[in-house]
Design an enzyme around this catalytic site. Structure first.
Site, PDB file in Angstrom:
ATOM      1  N   ASP A  73     -22.370  33.591  72.716  1.00  0.00           N
ATOM      2  CA  ASP A  73     -22.159  32.393  73.510  1.00  0.00           C
ATOM      3  C   ASP A  73     -23.490  32.021  74.162  1.00  0.00           C
ATOM      4  OD1 ASP A  73     -20.666  30.347  74.737  1.00  0.00           O
ATOM      5  OD2 ASP A  73     -20.441  31.539  76.547  1.00  0.00           O
ATOM      6  N   LYS A 104     -13.445  27.488  70.610  1.00  0.00           N
ATOM      7  CA  LYS A 104     -12.932  28.743  71.192  1.00  0.00           C
ATOM      8  C   LYS A 104     -11.830  28.446  72.197  1.00  0.00           C
ATOM      9  CE  LYS A 104     -17.050  29.590  72.684  1.00  0.00           C
ATOM     10  NZ  LYS A 104     -18.206  30.193  73.391  1.00  0.00           N
ATOM     11  N   ASP A 113     -23.968  29.540  77.390  1.00  0.00           N
ATOM     12  CA  ASP A 113     -23.879  29.514  78.850  1.00  0.00           C
ATOM     13  C   ASP A 113     -23.196  30.770  79.371  1.00  0.00           C
ATOM     14  OD1 ASP A 113     -25.051  26.904  79.443  1.00  0.00           O
ATOM     15  OD2 ASP A 113     -23.328  26.094  78.365  1.00  0.00           O
ATOM     16  N   ASP A 159     -19.177  35.811  77.774  1.00  0.00           N
ATOM     17  CA  ASP A 159     -18.996  36.078  79.209  1.00  0.00           C
ATOM     18  C   ASP A 159     -17.597  35.735  79.696  1.00  0.00           C
ATOM     19  OD1 ASP A 159     -19.559  33.204  78.908  1.00  0.00           O
ATOM     20  OD2 ASP A 159     -19.633  33.175  81.099  1.00  0.00           O
TER      21      ASP A 159
END
Length: 259
Positions: free
Chosen positions: A13, A184, A15, A209
């Site tokens: 990912d 996602k 961010d 995250d």
């Protein structure tokens, strides 16, 4: 999980993993540099459909992350790939920005508000009530409803902004039609990413995250999943989910020696 083969390909990912609040996560530039030097296939994933890969590459370069344009995979690209597989050369009414419209043009889609095959909803900073009304009417007239990602809010300096998932809920309420979400946590996002770099799920790791998107998506696609603590989900929050990542680490800096 303990019997998995060594990782040969990486998905990560963006961010919360590589960047956070406009700054590179400590160790992220070195992690990307090591990935590139290794020659192993990798992709940086994002649910944000606003920007083209070139836009995102420029943003990352400004933060010291040298990620090639072809190593960026967005929900806009995944949506375009999905529609091209489902109905090649189709038509779509699009609510979104350059990342989405460019991706659809690239696969040969015609953007039209005249009896389109699909209404495609993506992210934009300026959702128009007129455009939403048009989408509602087109769906009522038979257009299929697609949304790039289910995120209900997005970040900004001023605070949370309504995102595609929130607007999709409004359109669904008005039409009685639920969208198909491509991004996602739909494993479709992971599978399209794997196909893009000719990788196999049994030898690929997903770094994220968020437990509810990155980790869930990776888990359902059969990947090794690595939760980093530099973004949304904490170690305590991770324990409350009915599923678990393969492992939890502080940041991507902890993975540099594994590449």
């Amino acid at each position: 999980m303990h019997d998995r083969k060594p990782v040969q390909s990486w998905l990560t990912d963006m961010d919360g993993v590589l960047v956070h609040e406009g700054q590179p996560v400590p160790g992220a530039p070195e992690f990307v540099k090591r990935l590139r030097a290794s020659g192993k296939p990798f992709l940086v994933l994002t649910n944000n459909s606003i920007y083209t890969p070139r836009d995102l590459q420029a943003r990352l370069v400004r933060m010291g992350l040298d990620v090639p344009e072809e190593a960026i995979w967005s929900s806009a690209l995944a949506t375009a790939k999905f529609l091209d597989d489902q109905r090649p050369g189709g038509t779509a009414y699009v609510i979104g920005e350059a990342g989405l419209t460019t991706a659809l043009h690239a696969v040969g889609y015609v953007l039209s508000d005249f009896a389109p095959d699909y209404v495609v909803l993506g992210e934009t900073r300026t959702y128009s009530f007129e455009a939403i009304t048009k989408a509602v009417r087109l769906i009522n007239d038979g257009a299929r409803f697609i949304c790039t990602n289910p995120d209900v809010t997005g970040p900004s300096v001023e605070g949370a902004l309504p995102a595609a998932g929130s607007v999709a809920a409004m359109i669904s309420k008005a039409t009685g039609v639920e969208p198909y979400f491509v991004g996602k946590p739909n494993p479709m996002m992971m599978r399209s990413a794997l196909n893009t770099i000719n990788a196999h799920s049994e030898t690929t790791a997903m770094i994220g995250d968020r437990m509810d998107t990155d980790i869930l998506c990776g888990l359902e696609a059969g990947l090794e999943t690595i939760l980093v603590l530099t973004g949304i989900s904490s170690r305590a929050e991770a324990e409350r989910y009915p599923y678990r990542p393969s492992r939890i680490i502080d940041s991507v800096a902890d993975l540099i020696d594994e590449i």
